[in-house]
Every structure is written in structure tokens, then in C-alpha cells.
Design a protein around this motif. Sequence first.
Motif, mmCIF file in Angstrom:
data_model
loop_
_atom_site.group_PDB
_atom_site.id
_atom_site.type_symbol
_atom_site.label_atom_id
_atom_site.label_comp_id
_atom_site.label_asym_id
_atom_site.label_seq_id
_atom_site.Cartn_x
_atom_site.Cartn_y
_atom_site.Cartn_z
ATOM 1 N N PRO A 92 25.196 -6.771 86.335
ATOM 2 C CA PRO A 92 23.767 -6.473 86.472
ATOM 3 C C PRO A 92 23.087 -7.507 87.368
ATOM 4 C CG PRO A 92 24.239 -7.385 84.304
ATOM 5 C CD PRO A 92 25.560 -7.139 84.952
ATOM 6 N N THR A 93 22.146 -7.060 88.176
ATOM 7 C CA THR A 93 21.448 -7.977 89.075
ATOM 8 C C THR A 93 20.459 -8.868 88.332
ATOM 9 O OG1 THR A 93 19.827 -6.235 89.551
ATOM 10 C CG2 THR A 93 21.685 -6.479 91.075
ATOM 11 N N SER A 94 20.265 -8.614 87.063
ATOM 12 C CA SER A 94 19.406 -9.495 86.264
ATOM 13 C C SER A 94 20.131 -10.777 85.880
ATOM 14 C CB SER A 94 18.943 -8.772 84.995
ATOM 15 O OG SER A 94 20.064 -8.370 84.216
ATOM 16 N N ALA A 95 21.441 -10.836 86.139
ATOM 17 C CA ALA A 95 22.232 -12.011 85.780
ATOM 18 C C ALA A 95 21.885 -13.185 86.678
ATOM 19 C CB ALA A 95 23.724 -11.699 85.886
ATOM 20 N N GLY A 96 21.775 -14.374 86.062
ATOM 21 C CA GLY A 96 21.537 -15.608 86.799
ATOM 22 C C GLY A 96 22.764 -16.498 86.772
ATOM 23 N N SER A 97 22.580 -17.760 87.131
ATOM 24 C CA SER A 97 23.712 -18.686 87.209
ATOM 25 C C SER A 97 24.380 -18.886 85.860
ATOM 26 C CB SER A 97 23.242 -20.033 87.769
ATOM 27 O OG SER A 97 22.782 -19.880 89.085
ATOM 28 N N GLU A 98 23.592 -18.921 84.782
ATOM 29 C CA GLU A 98 24.162 -19.134 83.452
ATOM 30 C C GLU A 98 25.087 -17.978 83.071
ATOM 31 O OE1 GLU A 98 24.039 -21.569 81.190
ATOM 32 O OE2 GLU A 98 22.968 -22.866 82.593
ATOM 33 N N GLU A 99 24.617 -16.738 83.302
ATOM 34 C CA GLU A 99 25.423 -15.572 82.948
ATOM 35 C C GLU A 99 26.667 -15.465 83.841
ATOM 36 O OE1 GLU A 99 21.350 -15.132 81.556
ATOM 37 O OE2 GLU A 99 22.170 -15.507 83.542
ATOM 38 N N LEU A 100 26.493 -15.754 85.131
ATOM 39 C CA LEU A 100 27.648 -15.721 86.031
ATOM 40 C C LEU A 100 28.651 -16.808 85.657
ATOM 41 C CD1 LEU A 100 25.825 -15.180 89.458
ATOM 42 C CD2 LEU A 100 27.164 -13.504 88.189
ATOM 43 N N GLY A 101 28.130 -17.981 85.235
ATOM 44 C CA GLY A 101 29.011 -19.056 84.804
ATOM 45 C C GLY A 101 29.810 -18.686 83.573
ATOM 46 N N SER A 102 29.167 -18.035 82.603
ATOM 47 C CA SER A 102 29.878 -17.601 81.401
ATOM 48 C C SER A 102 30.965 -16.598 81.738
ATOM 49 C CB SER A 102 28.880 -16.986 80.412
ATOM 50 O OG SER A 102 27.909 -17.930 80.015
ATOM 51 N N LEU A 103 30.661 -15.688 82.662
ATOM 52 C CA LEU A 103 31.635 -14.688 83.085
ATOM 53 C C LEU A 103 32.812 -15.347 83.799
ATOM 54 C CD1 LEU A 103 32.342 -11.686 83.358
ATOM 55 C CD2 LEU A 103 30.980 -11.634 85.447
ATOM 56 N N LEU A 104 32.520 -16.308 84.672
ATOM 57 C CA LEU A 104 33.579 -16.998 85.407
ATOM 58 C C LEU A 104 34.466 -17.814 84.467
ATOM 59 C CD1 LEU A 104 34.876 -17.840 88.085
ATOM 60 C CD2 LEU A 104 33.184 -19.676 88.228
ATOM 61 N N ARG A 105 33.860 -18.503 83.495
ATOM 62 C CA ARG A 105 34.648 -19.290 82.546
ATOM 63 C C ARG A 105 35.596 -18.405 81.747
ATOM 64 N NH1 ARG A 105 29.872 -22.396 82.360
ATOM 65 N NH2 ARG A 105 28.972 -21.014 80.807
ATOM 66 N N ALA A 106 35.131 -17.212 81.393
ATOM 67 C CA ALA A 106 35.969 -16.279 80.643
ATOM 68 C C ALA A 106 37.152 -15.797 81.490
ATOM 69 C CB ALA A 106 35.145 -15.091 80.171
ATOM 70 N N MET A 107 36.937 -15.697 82.812
ATOM 71 C CA MET A 107 38.017 -15.256 83.701
ATOM 72 C C MET A 107 39.008 -16.387 83.978
ATOM 73 S SD MET A 107 35.688 -13.085 86.373
ATOM 74 C CE MET A 107 37.061 -12.551 87.380
ATOM 75 N N ALA A 162 18.868 -10.513 91.412
ATOM 76 C CA ALA A 162 17.792 -9.654 91.916
ATOM 77 C C ALA A 162 16.841 -10.434 92.818
ATOM 78 C CB ALA A 162 17.035 -9.018 90.748
ATOM 79 N N HIS A 163 16.476 -11.657 92.392
ATOM 80 C CA HIS A 163 15.592 -12.482 93.217
ATOM 81 C C HIS A 163 16.268 -12.838 94.545
ATOM 82 C CE1 HIS A 163 13.464 -12.986 89.391
ATOM 83 N NE2 HIS A 163 12.415 -13.343 90.112
ATOM 84 N N PHE A 164 17.561 -13.114 94.489
ATOM 85 C CA PHE A 164 18.299 -13.417 95.716
ATOM 86 C C PHE A 164 18.324 -12.200 96.646
ATOM 87 C CE2 PHE A 164 22.550 -12.697 97.577
ATOM 88 C CZ PHE A 164 22.504 -13.627 98.603
ATOM 89 N N LEU A 165 18.567 -11.010 96.104
ATOM 90 C CA LEU A 165 18.634 -9.795 96.924
ATOM 91 C C LEU A 165 17.279 -9.467 97.549
ATOM 92 C CD1 LEU A 165 20.890 -7.572 94.633
ATOM 93 C CD2 LEU A 165 21.535 -8.670 96.782
ATOM 94 N N LYS A 166 16.198 -9.736 96.830
ATOM 95 C CA LYS A 166 14.872 -9.499 97.410
ATOM 96 C C LYS A 166 14.630 -10.421 98.603
ATOM 97 C CE LYS A 166 12.661 -7.937 93.121
ATOM 98 N NZ LYS A 166 11.659 -8.278 92.069
ATOM 99 N N GLN A 167 15.088 -11.665 98.486
ATOM 100 C CA GLN A 167 14.870 -12.631 99.556
ATOM 101 C C GLN A 167 15.688 -12.287 100.800
ATOM 102 O OE1 GLN A 167 12.725 -15.151 99.351
ATOM 103 N NE2 GLN A 167 13.187 -16.009 101.385
ATOM 104 N N PHE A 168 16.907 -11.747 100.584
ATOM 105 C CA PHE A 168 17.804 -11.457 101.711
ATOM 106 C C PHE A 168 18.094 -9.955 101.808
ATOM 107 C CE2 PHE A 168 18.566 -15.853 100.560
ATOM 108 C CZ PHE A 168 18.601 -16.487 101.787
ATOM 109 N N ARG A 169 17.090 -9.133 101.565
ATOM 110 C CA ARG A 169 17.310 -7.685 101.537
ATOM 111 C C ARG A 169 17.762 -7.147 102.892
ATOM 112 N NH1 ARG A 169 11.731 -7.724 100.613
ATOM 113 N NH2 ARG A 169 12.053 -6.873 98.536
ATOM 114 N N ASN A 170 17.374 -7.831 103.976
ATOM 115 C CA ASN A 170 17.751 -7.345 105.304
ATOM 116 C C ASN A 170 19.124 -7.859 105.743
ATOM 117 O OD1 ASN A 170 15.253 -6.024 105.601
ATOM 118 N ND2 ASN A 170 14.286 -7.909 106.320
#
Length: 590
Positions: A92-107, A162-170
Motif C-alpha cells: 500500500p502507498t500509505s506505507a512509510g519507512s517504519e512499515e517498509l522496514g518491518s517488511l524488509l526485516r521479515a524478508m 504516497a507523499h513521495f509519489l505526489k512529489q515525483f508524479r512526473n
Amino acid sequence: MMEQSVPATKDLSGVAWTGGSLVGSLNPSNHGYRTADGNGGYIITNTHKKFKRSKRDADGNVLPDDDEVVANLVVQFCNREGETVGDAMDVPTSAGSEELGSLLRAMLNPDDELDDDSKGRIPYAFFAKVTRNIVTKHPSTLETMVQTITEDVDITDYNSLAHFLKQFRNDVSTEHTLQLTYQPLALFKVRPVTRCTDTLPGHTEAILHVSYSPDGKHLASGGGDATVRFWDVHTSTPRRTCKGHSDHVLCTAWSCDGVRFASGDKRGNLIVWDPEKGEARGTIKAHSKWITGLGWEPMHRNKTCERLVTSSKDGLAKIWNVRTKRCEATLAGHSDSIESVKWGGEGLIYTASRDRTIKVWNAQDGGGPNGESRAGVLVRTLVGHGHRVNTLAVSSDYICRTGPFDHYGKIAGVNTKDRESNEWREAAHHAAVQKYAAFKGSDEPERLVSGSDDNTLLVWHPTLDKRPLKRLTGHQQAVNHIVFSPDSRFFASASFDKKIKIWNGRTGDFLNTLTGHVGAVYQVAWSSDGRYLVSASKDSTAKLWEMPSGKRARETLPGHEDEVYALDWSPCGGSVATGSKDRTIKIWKH
């Protein structure tokens, strides 16, 4: 004769309620108000929380919202060497660094049973590869040209994907897999310094330098009274007062193994001290004019830690073997005073001069990126500044400074305390090599940043190219100090314009301006975990800043009675030392 009626056009100017004159329980069909968008259409702003703001054309048709992003995105994790981790997955694009970090640690550690609150969690920073086209002018023909660049954008600074995608949408397509490169951050956390615990008197003139040893167990100072003093970090009491200089001590530096301490004075004399005994190991008449900079060879390049480079107002830099007191090479080429010198992690020495140039030198026989055969060979000259170059910072500065020591001031697997023994040397050298290799990764070049009296900074890849990667503007007066964060993700610049600016350590993009000082900022220093920055100023205060987001000082550290010239944060993270024109050193802790 009857007048022909003309149909009235829809008037969308001004503000109008969309369903009557009342909003709320008296008129539940009214969902807000409309305003003209200047293009014949209008925007409905709903006052009820359950309704979204919508944009419509002149006929009332709903237009797509520019701020909307997709709910999910396919991402692929990879390390700094480019090796992928697991399969691409839909997140989900609502995920931030904390959520991505948890996912990466699990992998990375699928069998790890640490819960989310465990102190063993490794935090991560994530970088997204963004390719975009920029319009530039050809340097010789001045013709407009489109250049395609690829850069790693640190998404840790954004609240979510989501915030990152808005900033670099182009620049980022949500229809393709987004590659996220991860980098481990410091596992430990340094507590912010908030109070003065000790004041150390002793110097009889202004203190120009304070610095902690690489293991954080000793503190050294030097200044206008021509003495070097060593202090006990634990008791904040003087250990040794070293006399030998006959003029101002202008620069000091610890060797990477913590065994030697070098100081240079206004008369061109270099003295190497034994910090434990407080005795001079050797005095060298190094230059004809005052010494402006010192730099030790990193331990991962040489386990003996006995080579040192000096720079001077006489326009020369020299490589010394402090054990034999022999000058191994003279680096001649600048036409004016050398203001700063750095010994990099890749076997190169960098010198910055009043002649507006930076020169890159080979530091050892048979080294250098192009196979130069001997030490002292000029590799390239970096030209770009319009005024004298005051300061340099290298991305590997912190790793080279702390050498083999971890954030506890220890070396894993070392049983002996005799730093002159071959056993300790071999173990320390191995630890330093591993530490530098982990920091560098595989393809990342060494970065150099220079600051000048022309109020700008330039970012370089000095091992690869003589052209600047980027020019950084924003300061209104001379830039006098630059420091990379320990992990090199950021660097901070201090200026006489009373401001500190924070920049992206890889791309040079501007991130933040720290305002609060009412006098020129002389020096800045990072905490060992990179989460805090402390600054010293002409306004007699030091300030603590939270990185990288804090614009206002988290703490002001008052107490000095005059300008604060010198500053250092212990590599162990426990304390900050400040040195002032009021002839005292203050120790700050949590």
C-alpha cells in the motif's frame, strides 16, 4: 417590437453555497461551497467530513484530482550492491519507512522472533531510483539541451510512499516496479545533550580546537596560549598539559588508532604527542609559514597509522612519516595559501586553496585511481569556485576518523590492550577494513564537498571526474565549515550568514535551513547516530538540532561568556565539548 431575450451565461465567479444558504443540520442537502477555478469550471469544497473535495468543469462533470495516487504499488527491495531481496510485491502507498522496514526485516530474517518493540530491530533508510529530464545549457555553445539524470531519492524524509509519489508524479510511473535500495541505519540511539555538566578552566587564551579521541575516551584541546591539554572524559579533570609550541596552536588531529595526537602552530612547527604520557614524540619544522590543516592516513589503508599530511599558508602540503620524522612527499602546485586538507578513504589527498582551486593528489606509491606510481603525484585539479575555498568535507570522514572502533569505543575480538603489539594492530586493521567496506558498498564513489567565500558549495566525485556534480546556492555569506553525517546521507554547511543548511549527501539537493543563531556559525558536529546536529556560534551559544527535519533548535546551550570557536561530539555519543574565547571548555550531556 418585442426585444429578443438572450440566454444568461452561468456565472461561476465568487463563492456560492451549493445547496442553499445554510450548512449543517438545518439543510442536510448542502455539502459545502464552490469557487471558480479561473478556467470556466469550479471547485466544490465540502464541509462534511464524509465528503471529499471535488473539482468540476463548466458543465458540472467531475474532473480527476491531481493529488490522488494509486492505493498500491509494486516495489522490489535491493541492497547497495544491487542484489535483490525476495520477489517484487504489492504494498500500500500509505506505507512509510517504519512499515517498509518491518517488511524488509521479515524478508531478511524470516525466522527472527523479535517483536516490533525489540531493541534488536535494525532501522533502515530507503532510496528510490528516479530518472528525470532536466533542461541545461551546453557549457561552451550555451545551447539549450535536455539531459537525463538518474538519482537516488531518500524516501525516508517522506511520510509515506504516497507523499513521495505526489512529489515525483512526473518522474515515477506507478505502472512499473519501483526499485527501493535499503541502507541500514545506526542500531543505537544517542540521547540529546541538554545540560552543562562541567566547566573546564585551565587555558589562558582563547580555545581554538577541542576533539575527542577515536575511541571517545580522551579529550584534547589547543588554543592561543600555545599549549595542548588532555582531559579525562569520565571525571572532566585535566590529565596532561603539554608545552612545546611557541605560538598559537592552529590545528590538531588524532591518529585513527588513538595512539598519537598532532598539533600545528602559527610558526610552522608540527609536534606529535603521546596522549598517555603527555610527552612530545617528535617536533618537526614542517613549514615556513603557519600550518592550516592536518590529516592522518586512515587505518584501513595502513595499519601503522604513522603517516600524516600537513598544509600551510606557504602554499605547500607535505606527507610526513611521524616515526622517522621524514618528509615523504611535497605537494606543490597551488599559487596561494592552502586553507584545508583532507586524507580521503580511497588513497587520495585533497587540498583547497585561496587560489580558488582544489587539487587531488596520490597519497602512496603505486596507488591512485589511474595507477600513478608514486606518492605526491597530482591526479587532477578541480576548478569551479569564484573565490577562495575555505573548507572541505569527504563522505568517508567519520569512518576514517573512528578507524577500527565501534560506537562503544571497542574493537570486536581484541583481547589485548597493548596498541603497539602486532596482535592489536592486525585485529584493528582487519576491523577498520571491514568497517570501511561495509560503509562504502560496491559502486558508490567517494564524494567531496567544498565551501567558498563565493557563498556556494560544490559537490564533486573527485576519484572519477574533475567537473563538479552540482553547485549549491543559498548561503548569503562565506561558507566556513562543512561536515558529512556519519552514514554520509546528509551534510551540513555553516556560514557567516548565521544559518546552517542541510543537504542530501548523495545528490546535493537542498533539504532544510536551520535558523536561530544571531551570530556567525563557526562549526557544526553530528551525533554518531546521525539523528542530531550541534552548532557553535559567535553569539556565545551552542544549539542542538534534530535531523533532518528540525528547522528550529531543539535546545539552546548557553553558558559561555564569549564566542564559541570549537566543538566536537564524542564518537561514543555521550557528551559534547565546546571551547570558547572565554578560555573555558564546557561539557554537555543528556
